[in-house]
Design an enzyme around this catalytic site. Structure first.
Site, PDB file in Angstrom:
ATOM      1  N   ASP A 248       5.473  -5.152 -11.434  1.00  0.00           N
ATOM      2  CA  ASP A 248       6.497  -5.303 -10.402  1.00  0.00           C
ATOM      3  C   ASP A 248       7.420  -6.438 -10.827  1.00  0.00           C
ATOM      4  O   ASP A 248       7.284  -6.963 -11.938  1.00  0.00           O
ATOM      5  CB  ASP A 248       5.871  -5.574  -9.027  1.00  0.00           C
ATOM      6  CG  ASP A 248       6.719  -5.030  -7.887  1.00  0.00           C
ATOM      7  OD1 ASP A 248       7.788  -5.603  -7.628  1.00  0.00           O
ATOM      8  OD2 ASP A 248       6.332  -4.029  -7.260  1.00  0.00           O
ATOM      9  N   HIS A 302      12.223  -3.274  -8.441  1.00  0.00           N
ATOM     10  CA  HIS A 302      10.888  -3.843  -8.657  1.00  0.00           C
ATOM     11  C   HIS A 302      10.627  -4.162 -10.130  1.00  0.00           C
ATOM     12  O   HIS A 302       9.541  -3.909 -10.653  1.00  0.00           O
ATOM     13  CB  HIS A 302       9.811  -2.902  -8.098  1.00  0.00           C
ATOM     14  CG  HIS A 302       9.829  -2.835  -6.598  1.00  0.00           C
ATOM     15  ND1 HIS A 302       9.186  -3.747  -5.798  1.00  0.00           N
ATOM     16  CD2 HIS A 302      10.454  -1.968  -5.754  1.00  0.00           C
ATOM     17  CE1 HIS A 302       9.401  -3.450  -4.526  1.00  0.00           C
ATOM     18  NE2 HIS A 302      10.177  -2.368  -4.471  1.00  0.00           N
ATOM     19  N   GLU A 366      13.075   1.140  -2.631  1.00  0.00           N
ATOM     20  CA  GLU A 366      13.787  -0.099  -2.311  1.00  0.00           C
ATOM     21  C   GLU A 366      14.855  -0.465  -3.340  1.00  0.00           C
ATOM     22  O   GLU A 366      14.984  -1.615  -3.758  1.00  0.00           O
ATOM     23  CB  GLU A 366      12.782  -1.240  -2.119  1.00  0.00           C
ATOM     24  CG  GLU A 366      11.851  -0.989  -0.952  1.00  0.00           C
ATOM     25  CD  GLU A 366      10.802  -2.052  -0.744  1.00  0.00           C
ATOM     26  OE1 GLU A 366      10.392  -2.246   0.417  1.00  0.00           O
ATOM     27  OE2 GLU A 366      10.375  -2.677  -1.734  1.00  0.00           O
TER      28      GLU A 366
END
Length: 606
Positions: A248, A302, A366
């Site tokens: 991440d 990420h 996201e």
């Protein structure tokens, strides 16, 4: 399914007790109205005294089993003394799964040894022989099409041995049968011996093929030993997918053989990494336990740590972070950089070589338009090369540009165009999903709420789904906020009853067949190796029964068995959090809400 209806009976037997009066058992249990009731042992009842584990085996519809069987379940009313030192397996030899079966049986024997308390020894008893008939013992890869069903029968042979007969189509079904068999064996603390049911017939298979745990190992590093403990818990609960969110923006602990500099710059330390040997060992460890390791490389958002020297990441640790991402540190790939896709191809190749995936998770959640929109080189490229503007629709096109090129590079490394899993996002919204993510290629993993309209819309468009709706299945919820005051964003805490009640069949309705299953998700902003067990267990076991059996009853009907299973996990060395005072385990029916009408059962011992 037969529910036993008889009174509790025990045939008198000669038992050996300690010469010390203080160590003699004080309590016995009787199955009354479906619960094991605690009473004092008297001189008159001493020989027939029933231990709590023995009572639990026969009291209630499914005894001590977790998850509950889906088809036939029958056990007789007798227990036999089992010889721990005389247990053998007959399994097809010289087959691809033979070595896996031998290791699974070794684990089974260790589970039985773990039932015996420290300092106690067992003597004598019947020999146990496990005879496994496997239709296709050369299947060693778990896929959505793998048959995990099994039939388990237990009977006493004419020579006094106990026979456990397993019939399955694959090793994976046989392994589940061993797990069930282990739950039909108890340690009787009154007589200091292992006991096994003498007669049983169980036919069982899972409802959903995807029964998973997502574990994030990038926010905080999770040691391999801690991961293995959770895989042990998954095996004990018949879960089968370990979804490894391995990198991440916070860290890059995966050692890429082709791009080791990413780990050198991106790992928290040189010891907090997952090497090629670590990954291969974990994959085989999981396979023995009926679990497939599913890798995820989340992109284009990420990403961050490890990529500092590449020039391929926009908004790297940009501040103020809330303007560019959902949590610090920010980072998002720059899709306009051609060299990025060469690096991705190398990483994908390393993962494909290690995991040999038949399905791959590409993340995709996201993505921040504000990040791309604030990067002048990206905006200029969009205008010059594509004649795109700066609207949300234009940034979806940029996202699709990245996804298409990344998928092309992944497919260069896979032997076939395998299915791809992606999270619900702006790309999966109704105005975008069919244009950019064809349902013949993509499986959608849902993290939004259970009754988000997007779920039905995706199902109506023919997509297969995996449910990880945060309102029930996010295991990190309900703790203090770390980027703001108060509680974290997905509070409150999701108790095991909430997890158990999260029914894919109820959520999907008539589209149930398109739901592959669910995953409990543990994101580790506030979890590390010291606390991971308790955040996952025993709540994940509640999901295990929901996905294995899709029970028609609610969590209350499973409460006593859940308490037993939690103790089982503790016995395996998993630090599962407590659900109730131990008093409730020993006084069944006095803690749960009254009014359940469960049938009584009989047990005899020879």
């Amino acid at each position: 399914m037969e529910i036993r209806r008889a009174c509790l009976l025990l045939i008198a037997f000669v038992f050996s007790y300690s010469s010390s009066a203080d160590s003699e058992p004080v309590w016995r249990w009787e199955c009354i109205s479906g619960t094991c009731q605690k009473t004092r042992i008297t001189n008159e009842t001493r020989d027939s005294a029933l231990s709590l584990p023995a009572c639990q085996l026969f009291c209630g519809e499914y005894g001590r089993l977790w998850p509950q069987p889906t088809k036939e379940y029958y056990t007789g009313n007798y227990l036999l003394h089992l010889n721990l030192n005389s247990i053998d397996l007959n399994y097809p030899q010289d087959k691809k799964s033979t070595a896996l079966a031998n290791l699974a049986f070794r684990r089974f024997a260790q589970q039985l040894r773990g039932l015996v308390p420290s300092g106690k020894s067992t003597r004598g008893g019947r020999s146990l022989v496990v005879n496994a008939q496997v239709e296709d013992p050369d299947i060693i890869r778990l896929t959505y099409a793998t048959d995990e069903s099994y039939i388990l029968k237990i009977n006493e042979l004419s020579d006094g041995r106990v026979n456990a007969s397993i019939t399955s189509n694959t090793f994976f079904g046989a392994r589940h049968a061993l797990e069930t068999l282990s739950q039909l064996i108890i340690y009787d603390d009154i007589r200091n011996e292992l006991q096994i049911v003498r007669d049983a017939s169980i036919s069982d298979s899972p409802v959903y093929p995807h029964r998973g745990l997502l574990l994030d190992t990038a926010r905080n590093f999770i040691p391999i030993d801690a991961i293995k403990r959770s895989i042990d818990g998954m095996a004990a609960s018949k879960m089968n997918i370990f979804h490894w969110h391995i990198t991440d923006s916070h860290s890059f602990p995966f050692v890429s053989k082709s791009r080791p500099e990413l780990t050198r710059l991106g790992a928290y330390s040189s010891s907090q990494v997952y090497t090629e040997d670590d990954v291969r060992d974990l994959i085989e460890y999981a396979r023995v336990r009926g679990v497939k390791v599913l890798p995820e490389f989340d992109a284009p958002a990420h990403v961050g740590e490890g990529w500092q020297d590449t020039g391929y990441v926009a908004c790297l640790n940009a501040q103020p972070w809330m303007d560019y991402c959902v949590e610090p540190p920010c980072g998002q790939f720059d899709p306009t950089k051609d060299g990025l896709y060469d690096v991705l191809e190398d990483i994908y190749g390393d993962m494909v070589d290690l995991f040999e995936p038949d399905v791959f998770h590409m993340g995709g959640d996201e993505v921040s338009n504000s990040c791309w929109n604030s990067t002048e080189s990206i905006v200029s490229w969009m205008s010059t090369e594509k004649s795109w503007g700066r609207t949300a629709t234009d940034f979806v096109k940029l996202w699709d540009y990245f996804q298409s090129k990344a998928l092309e590079r992944l497919y260069r490394k896979t032997s076939s165009n395998i299915p791809i899993i992606m999270w619900t996002s702006g790309l999966t919204e109704s105005e975008n999903v069919t244009a950019y993510l064809p349902n013949t290629t993509y499986i959608i993993q849902v993290w939004t709420t259970a009754f988000d309209l997007q779920i039905i819309e995706l199902l109506q468009r023919g997509y297969r789904l995996i449910l990880s709706n945060y309102d029930a299945l996010y295991l990190d919820c309900g703790f203090g906020g770390w980027v703001q005051g108060g509680n974290n964003w997905c509070s409150p805490y999701k108790g095991w009853d909430v997890v158990y009640s999260n029914s894919p069949a109820l959520i999907a309705g008539t589209y149930k067949e398109q739901v592959l299953g669910s995953e409990g998700a543990l994101w580790t902003e506030q979890v590390d190796g010291a606390s991971v067990d308790g955040r996952i267990w025993p709540r994940l076991a509640a999901l295990a029964e929901r996905l294995w059996a899709e029970p028609s009853t609610g969590w209350k009907a499973a409460e006593e068995r859940m308490l037993i299973h939690r103790e089982r996990l503790i016995g395996m060395g998993i630090a599962a959090e407590a659900l109730q005072p131990q008093w409730c385990l020993q006084n069944e029916g006095d803690c749960p809400a009254p009014g359940r009408a469960l049938e009584s059962a009989a047990v005899k011992r020879v």
